[in-house]
Design an enzyme around this catalytic site. Sequence first.
Site, mmCIF file in Angstrom:
data_model
loop_
_atom_site.group_PDB
_atom_site.id
_atom_site.type_symbol
_atom_site.label_atom_id
_atom_site.label_comp_id
_atom_site.label_asym_id
_atom_site.label_seq_id
_atom_site.Cartn_x
_atom_site.Cartn_y
_atom_site.Cartn_z
ATOM 1 N N THR A 34 39.724 -34.418 8.985
ATOM 2 C CA THR A 34 39.455 -35.757 9.498
ATOM 3 C C THR A 34 38.482 -35.650 10.662
ATOM 4 O O THR A 34 38.608 -34.773 11.507
ATOM 5 C CB THR A 34 40.747 -36.452 9.957
ATOM 6 O OG1 THR A 34 41.611 -36.631 8.825
ATOM 7 C CG2 THR A 34 40.447 -37.824 10.552
ATOM 8 N N PHE B 184 36.948 -37.322 14.015
ATOM 9 C CA PHE B 184 37.390 -38.204 15.085
ATOM 10 C C PHE B 184 36.261 -38.461 16.063
ATOM 11 O O PHE B 184 35.418 -37.594 16.294
ATOM 12 C CB PHE B 184 38.570 -37.584 15.849
ATOM 13 C CG PHE B 184 39.846 -37.476 15.053
ATOM 14 C CD1 PHE B 184 40.822 -38.459 15.144
ATOM 15 C CD2 PHE B 184 40.072 -36.376 14.244
ATOM 16 C CE1 PHE B 184 42.006 -38.354 14.427
ATOM 17 C CE2 PHE B 184 41.252 -36.259 13.519
ATOM 18 C CZ PHE B 184 42.222 -37.256 13.609
#
Length: 281
Positions: free
Chosen positions: A173, A175
């Site tokens: 992921t 960020f």
Amino acid sequence: MNHTVAFQGELGAFSQVAAAQLAAGYRPVPVAAFDQVFEAVANGKQHAAVIPIENTLHGSVHENYDHLLKYDLTIHGETFVRIVHNLIAPPGVKRSSIKCVYSHPVALNQCRHFFDANPSFQKTPFYDTAGSVKMLMEKGLTDAGAIASATAAEIYGAKILQKSIEDDRENYTRFFLLKRSGKAKKARPVAGVRYKTSVVFTVRNMPGALFRALSAFALRDLDLTKIESRPLRGKPWDYLFYVDFIGHTADPVTAHALGHLAELADMWRVLGCYPAAAKQN
């Protein structure tokens, strides 16, 4: 001064792991919802925020793209976190005693092979990965487990029964670190650092309009790393375009590209200029 960084979820969420990378030394502050995270920084209640923007398997976090336009915050950094899902339970709970497993729906979906191999486990959606571990410990459940990070297990005193149960090891992921635009200082590029710039723009709905807008980057050999389109609220079937590219706003080539884009776009805005995170192996 005790600086704070807000993130969505409970302590132990993957966003807290990202916050430790992007805002080391800041005190993590868990917040219930993404819009509340943005609001907390916009109104000065928190100093910074860390939010997920895309996942290699699940795709873009569309809600946060919309919030980037709504709130006057600036992207100051990015990082990648490898998402390692673990089967977690309270101390003393045996794997054979588990009947249901709690976690965020996305996490449950990313562990389908695990559930196929364990058909007796009932997938039970919960609002947050780390929150599911917190709930198990608070309620003292003896017939349930959770899927979350190793950090969550450590924070709440739970035990990892099985590590790395995600289907795909290439699960990352991305960020963003966000701060208020009014507090931002225009930093000069540091030699040897690879920078990324994020912009959002709109163009008229007419043939070739997007092609011409993107030519502002192509004609200058700027590397586009991400393109995302989102509906433009109040104008059905018109769209916003979010673009990330390699380059610093202080570089003449980048400045000329943005100037060219300004001539072609109905609206445009730089969302941030920040060091590009190294790709994970």
